[in-house]
Write an enzyme that holds these catalytic residues in place. Structure first.
Site, PDB file in Angstrom:
ATOM      1  N   ASN A  13      39.114 -42.556 -38.611  1.00  0.00           N
ATOM      2  CA  ASN A  13      37.720 -42.975 -38.664  1.00  0.00           C
ATOM      3  C   ASN A  13      37.099 -43.193 -37.301  1.00  0.00           C
ATOM      4  O   ASN A  13      35.908 -43.058 -37.111  1.00  0.00           O
ATOM      5  CB  ASN A  13      37.631 -44.319 -39.407  1.00  0.00           C
ATOM      6  CG  ASN A  13      37.303 -44.117 -40.869  1.00  0.00           C
ATOM      7  OD1 ASN A  13      36.994 -43.001 -41.284  1.00  0.00           O
ATOM      8  ND2 ASN A  13      37.373 -45.176 -41.639  1.00  0.00           N
ATOM      9  N   THR A  26      52.512 -10.405 -27.481  1.00  0.00           N
ATOM     10  CA  THR A  26      51.681 -10.382 -28.677  1.00  0.00           C
ATOM     11  C   THR A  26      51.111  -8.982 -28.825  1.00  0.00           C
ATOM     12  O   THR A  26      50.614  -8.407 -27.856  1.00  0.00           O
ATOM     13  CB  THR A  26      50.543 -11.406 -28.549  1.00  0.00           C
ATOM     14  OG1 THR A  26      51.108 -12.655 -28.192  1.00  0.00           O
ATOM     15  CG2 THR A  26      49.796 -11.541 -29.851  1.00  0.00           C
ATOM     16  N   LYS A  44      48.808  -6.038 -29.263  1.00  0.00           N
ATOM     17  CA  LYS A  44      47.378  -5.845 -28.970  1.00  0.00           C
ATOM     18  C   LYS A  44      46.989  -4.414 -29.301  1.00  0.00           C
ATOM     19  O   LYS A  44      47.813  -3.529 -29.138  1.00  0.00           O
ATOM     20  CB  LYS A  44      47.092  -6.125 -27.491  1.00  0.00           C
ATOM     21  CG  LYS A  44      47.506  -7.491 -26.991  1.00  0.00           C
ATOM     22  CD  LYS A  44      46.567  -8.584 -27.434  1.00  0.00           C
ATOM     23  CE  LYS A  44      47.104  -9.954 -26.983  1.00  0.00           C
ATOM     24  NZ  LYS A  44      46.344 -11.082 -27.449  1.00  0.00           N
ATOM     25  N   LYS A  73      44.643  -7.195 -31.119  1.00  0.00           N
ATOM     26  CA  LYS A  73      45.125  -8.111 -32.135  1.00  0.00           C
ATOM     27  C   LYS A  73      44.557  -7.815 -33.512  1.00  0.00           C
ATOM     28  O   LYS A  73      45.132  -8.210 -34.512  1.00  0.00           O
ATOM     29  CB  LYS A  73      44.921  -9.557 -31.735  1.00  0.00           C
ATOM     30  CG  LYS A  73      43.542  -9.992 -31.346  1.00  0.00           C
ATOM     31  CD  LYS A  73      43.707 -11.299 -30.563  1.00  0.00           C
ATOM     32  CE  LYS A  73      42.608 -12.286 -30.766  1.00  0.00           C
ATOM     33  NZ  LYS A  73      42.937 -13.547 -30.066  1.00  0.00           N
ATOM     34  N   LYS A  86      55.106 -10.662 -31.319  1.00  0.00           N
ATOM     35  CA  LYS A  86      54.431 -11.718 -32.070  1.00  0.00           C
ATOM     36  C   LYS A  86      53.152 -11.220 -32.704  1.00  0.00           C
ATOM     37  O   LYS A  86      52.408 -10.460 -32.086  1.00  0.00           O
ATOM     38  CB  LYS A  86      54.117 -12.860 -31.095  1.00  0.00           C
ATOM     39  CG  LYS A  86      53.233 -13.947 -31.625  1.00  0.00           C
ATOM     40  CD  LYS A  86      52.966 -14.992 -30.550  1.00  0.00           C
ATOM     41  CE  LYS A  86      52.016 -16.040 -31.068  1.00  0.00           C
ATOM     42  NZ  LYS A  86      50.669 -15.491 -31.346  1.00  0.00           N
ATOM     43  N   ASP A 132      49.379 -12.065 -33.748  1.00  0.00           N
ATOM     44  CA  ASP A 132      48.437 -13.017 -33.160  1.00  0.00           C
ATOM     45  C   ASP A 132      47.965 -14.005 -34.225  1.00  0.00           C
ATOM     46  O   ASP A 132      48.234 -13.845 -35.408  1.00  0.00           O
ATOM     47  CB  ASP A 132      47.276 -12.306 -32.460  1.00  0.00           C
ATOM     48  CG  ASP A 132      46.987 -12.974 -31.110  1.00  0.00           C
ATOM     49  OD1 ASP A 132      47.219 -14.187 -30.986  1.00  0.00           O
ATOM     50  OD2 ASP A 132      46.539 -12.277 -30.185  1.00  0.00           O
ATOM     51  N   GLU A 133      47.236 -15.038 -33.760  1.00  0.00           N
ATOM     52  CA  GLU A 133      46.926 -16.139 -34.658  1.00  0.00           C
ATOM     53  C   GLU A 133      46.056 -15.703 -35.834  1.00  0.00           C
ATOM     54  O   GLU A 133      46.154 -16.248 -36.922  1.00  0.00           O
ATOM     55  CB  GLU A 133      46.241 -17.288 -33.891  1.00  0.00           C
ATOM     56  CG  GLU A 133      44.780 -17.095 -33.497  1.00  0.00           C
ATOM     57  CD  GLU A 133      44.594 -16.153 -32.303  1.00  0.00           C
ATOM     58  OE1 GLU A 133      45.614 -15.727 -31.735  1.00  0.00           O
ATOM     59  OE2 GLU A 133      43.439 -15.848 -31.956  1.00  0.00           O
ATOM     60  N   HIS A 187      51.604 -21.389 -33.559  1.00  0.00           N
ATOM     61  CA  HIS A 187      50.549 -21.001 -32.624  1.00  0.00           C
ATOM     62  C   HIS A 187      49.497 -22.109 -32.648  1.00  0.00           C
ATOM     63  O   HIS A 187      49.058 -22.513 -33.702  1.00  0.00           O
ATOM     64  CB  HIS A 187      49.945 -19.659 -33.064  1.00  0.00           C
ATOM     65  CG  HIS A 187      48.966 -19.099 -32.085  1.00  0.00           C
ATOM     66  ND1 HIS A 187      49.204 -17.943 -31.391  1.00  0.00           N
ATOM     67  CD2 HIS A 187      47.761 -19.554 -31.685  1.00  0.00           C
ATOM     68  CE1 HIS A 187      48.173 -17.700 -30.593  1.00  0.00           C
ATOM     69  NE2 HIS A 187      47.281 -18.669 -30.759  1.00  0.00           N
ATOM     70  N   LYS A 227      45.781 -17.320 -18.024  1.00  0.00           N
ATOM     71  CA  LYS A 227      44.329 -17.323 -18.201  1.00  0.00           C
ATOM     72  C   LYS A 227      43.809 -18.573 -18.907  1.00  0.00           C
ATOM     73  O   LYS A 227      42.619 -18.827 -18.933  1.00  0.00           O
ATOM     74  CB  LYS A 227      43.895 -16.081 -18.980  1.00  0.00           C
ATOM     75  CG  LYS A 227      44.303 -16.093 -20.439  1.00  0.00           C
ATOM     76  CD  LYS A 227      43.849 -14.837 -21.195  1.00  0.00           C
ATOM     77  CE  LYS A 227      44.329 -14.896 -22.638  1.00  0.00           C
ATOM     78  NZ  LYS A 227      44.065 -13.694 -23.410  1.00  0.00           N
ATOM     79  N   SER A 264      51.967 -18.250 -22.940  1.00  0.00           N
ATOM     80  CA  SER A 264      51.321 -17.013 -23.359  1.00  0.00           C
ATOM     81  C   SER A 264      49.881 -16.990 -22.877  1.00  0.00           C
ATOM     82  O   SER A 264      49.187 -17.992 -22.951  1.00  0.00           O
ATOM     83  CB  SER A 264      51.365 -16.931 -24.889  1.00  0.00           C
ATOM     84  OG  SER A 264      50.748 -15.757 -25.330  1.00  0.00           O
TER      85      SER A 264
END
Lengths: 144, 492
Positions: free
Chosen positions: B131, B181, B183, B185, B209, B211-212, B301, B341, B386
């Site tokens: 809260n 990952t 790509k 993605k 992997k 990706d999310e 992730h 990054k 990552s």
């Protein structure tokens, strides 16, 4: 022949590098000893990725703190099994680890034929996969 | 000197009406937290003119038993025990008068263990962050850190696999694991997607992997992805003689669908599955139980975390998420790269990594750890680095992140000018040569570029990688940095 990079089994910490010289192996042993890890030498002629228990060339050398002595054992193992895979493993007995902390190959057969991938077609487009070393078709001790 | 203001006379205390939280028993500057207390540390920005101690008391009140007015029904309970107690308020260094930043206060609040259900992150968080974050008396509020008592930690199972067993299962020791990952993605068909997985694994990565946001979209349904990925994993394993894996993302709209996808991953022989943080704490704990029952490594992730963890004055610090996720029982968690990054001050990242990996983390204000924390032998979580990293940074990555980490080079593998396998080879060679140098006792951080350049002489894929990304760095200021003075001053 294996078609991956280096045409070789890539288990262990340093399989992508040129074979380690005895001097380089000694430096790695020193690192293990500096950390208080026990070095063990293991060999096999069945390098299946899930063959966990390679044969032990003696017990882990808990009390041997001399890198030159350990290198001698490695050389002894190579002499006995010149065409086997031999790896050096370092064991950490610290609480929370109690597991290997290093593992690298120090000897390999001259020819590495690699692995056959067998597919078993099952229902619903699924397949059962089995990996088998070509060398392991022959009996233990006569493989390489 | 104490400025305890609690009204302890029953009749006076429980007179109907509104009373400052400080007087209701939520500000106890003399209180010494018990070993069994949960402690939360909040960064409070009070509304103009509001006393910081009253703010801290209000947060303590609203995150435990209080409501806005006095209620006589408190007197039916052992209410002194159930009241959370703000016991310490420190001005945050470099805030308030004479700075550009409004005054902020680090407020320490202790909660009796009986306030929480055993083994439920949902219950813990419903109190601690339930809260209070919308509370009007505070302008902004951030949960900085928590101390979990050992007795309470023992009600959680923690990671089912953990770093030690994951390494034993994968037969990979003494070096970071390598991942990437896939790509792009979004948009690849199952067949094309599996191609990327196969090339990267055969080249030398340990993991690829999802990706999310790869779940089950029109361009690729989940079953198709799982089938092609497992074909790639098994083919690469046969090609190299190594155990390989692909994090199959089982995130879905309902728990039932996630379990269905997990069961299929298991049937296909995958060693690892993944979920996204956005599925929620209860779903994460359920998936952890499933993973424990099925010998599956569980990758998490941290999708969504930056919505509340990045800004310094409001939300929560990521180190708290690290703690909760170790308790909830995930085996992998994305925790920053330092050099890549995404957001990450080196010292803060060290705090996250220590929280995930160590058996005991002492107070370390420099890396943002405000409490000594005994982890009660909960398994170690493997951190994952990552986002925007490449082979040319290998010496820095090993220096900052150590060897118990998954280094994920997505673009840094798939973007290699000569192909995906070559990208993976470059990464693996860079990794092995740097671990070798570290173990040999060389000053690898300083000599790193030279060590890589030497390896590039005999490894042309590494040379191309170094040439392609040689000048790529992401040097932006971090928004989330530690605020500390070497010895914390107490402003009470």
């Amino acid at each position: 022949m294996m078609t991956n990079h280096g045409n070789r089994l890539t288990q262990g910490q340093f399989s992508y590098l040129p074979d380690l010289s005895d001097e380089q192996i000694t430096l790695q042993i020193k690192y293990a000893l500096k950390n208080g890890w026990a070095v063990n030498i293991e060999y096999t002629d069945d390098p299946h990725p899930r063959n966990t228990y390679w044969e032990m060339f003696g017990n882990p050398m808990f009390d041997l703190k001399d890198p030159a002595g350990i290198l001698m054992e490695i050389k002894e193992c190579r002499k006995t099994f010149p065409n086997h895979y031999i790896r050096v493993t370092a064991f950490d007995s610290t609480h929370g680890w109690e597991a290997p902390r290093m593992s690298y190959i120090v000897n390999r057969p001259e020819k590495e034929p690699g692995f056959r991938l067998t597919r078993e077609e099952r229902g619903g487009r699924t397949q059962g996969y089995t990996i088998q070393s070509y060398a392991s078709d022959r009996p233990e001790g006569e493989r390489y | 000197m104490s400025d305890r203001q609690t009204v302890s006379e029953g009749k006076e205390r429980y007179q109907s009406g509104v009373m400052p939280y400080k007087k209701m028993g939520y500000w106890e500057p003399d209180y010494v937290p018990k070993d069994t207390d949960v402690i939360a540390m909040f960064r409070i920005t009070p509304q103009k003119g509001v006393d910081p101690e009253e703010c801290a008391a209000a947060v303590a009140g609203e995150s435990s038993t209080a409501t806005w007015t006095v209620v006589w029904t408190d007197r039916l309970t052992a209410c002194e025990l159930y009241r959370a107690k703000a016991y310490r308020v420190d001005k945050v260094p470099n805030t308030g008068e004479g700075t550009d930043i409004e005054a902020q206060y680090f407020s320490y609040i202790a909660y009796d263990m009986d306030l929480f259900e055993e083994g439920s992150i949902a219950n813990l968080t419903a109190s601690i962050i339930g809260n209070v974050f919308g509370f009007k008396a505070v302008k902004a509020l951030r949960l900085e850190d928590m101390r979990m008592p050992v007795a309470y930690l023992k009600t959680y199972k923690g990671p089912s696999t953990g770093i030690v067993v994951e390494r034993e299962r994968l037969d990979k020791f003494g070096r970071p694991l390598l991942g990437a990952t896939t790509k792009p993605k979004l948009g690849l068909s199952g067949r094309n997607y599996g191609r990327v997985v196969y090339e990267a694994l055969k080249g030398g990565l340990d993991f690829v992997k999802d990706d999310e946001n790869i779940n089950s979209q029109p361009f690729m349904h989940w079953r198709d992805r799982f089938l092609y990925c497992m074909e790639a994993v098994n083919k690469a394993s046969a090609a190299t003689g190594e155990v390989k894996g692909h994090y199959l993302n089982v995130t879905a709209g309902t728990m039932e669908e996630m379990i269905e996808r997990s069961e299929f991953a298991k049937e296909l022989g995958s060693v690892i599955i993944m979920i996204d943080l956005v599925v929620g704490y209860t779903a994460i704990q359920s998936m952890s139980n499933w993973a424990r029952n099925n010998d599956m490594i569980l990758h998490l992730h941290r999708a969504g975390n930056s919505t509340y963890s990045r800004q310094k004055n409001h939300g929560m610090n990521f180190r708290v998420i690290c703690k909760w996720m170790r308790m909830a029982g995930v085996d992998h968690l994305h925790a920053g790269t330092v050099v890549g990054k995404l957001e990450g001050d080196p010292l803060m990242i060290k705090g996250f990594y220590d929280t995930l990996r160590e058996g005991y983390t002492p107070q370390n204000l420099e890396s943002g750890l405000f409490f000594d924390q005994d982890w009660a032998s909960l398994n170690k979580v493997m951190p994952v680095a990552s986002g925007g990293i490449h082979a040319g940074q290998m010496h820095q990555l090993i220096h900052y992140l150590g060897e118990d980490v998954v280094l994920q080079f997505g673009g840094g593998t798939i973007g290699h000018p000569e192909g995906i396998q070559q990208g993976a080879i470059a990464n693996r060679v860079a990794l092995e040569v740097m671990i070798q140098a570290r173990n040999e006792g060389r000053d690898y951080l300083k000599e790193g570029p030279e060590i890589l350049a030497n390896a590039a002489k005999w490894c042309s894929p590494l040379k191309s990688a170094l040439d392609t990304w040689k000048d790529i760095t992401f040097n932006y200021d971090s928004t989330d940095t530690p605020d500390f003075v070497p010895t914390a001053t107490v402003s009470v």
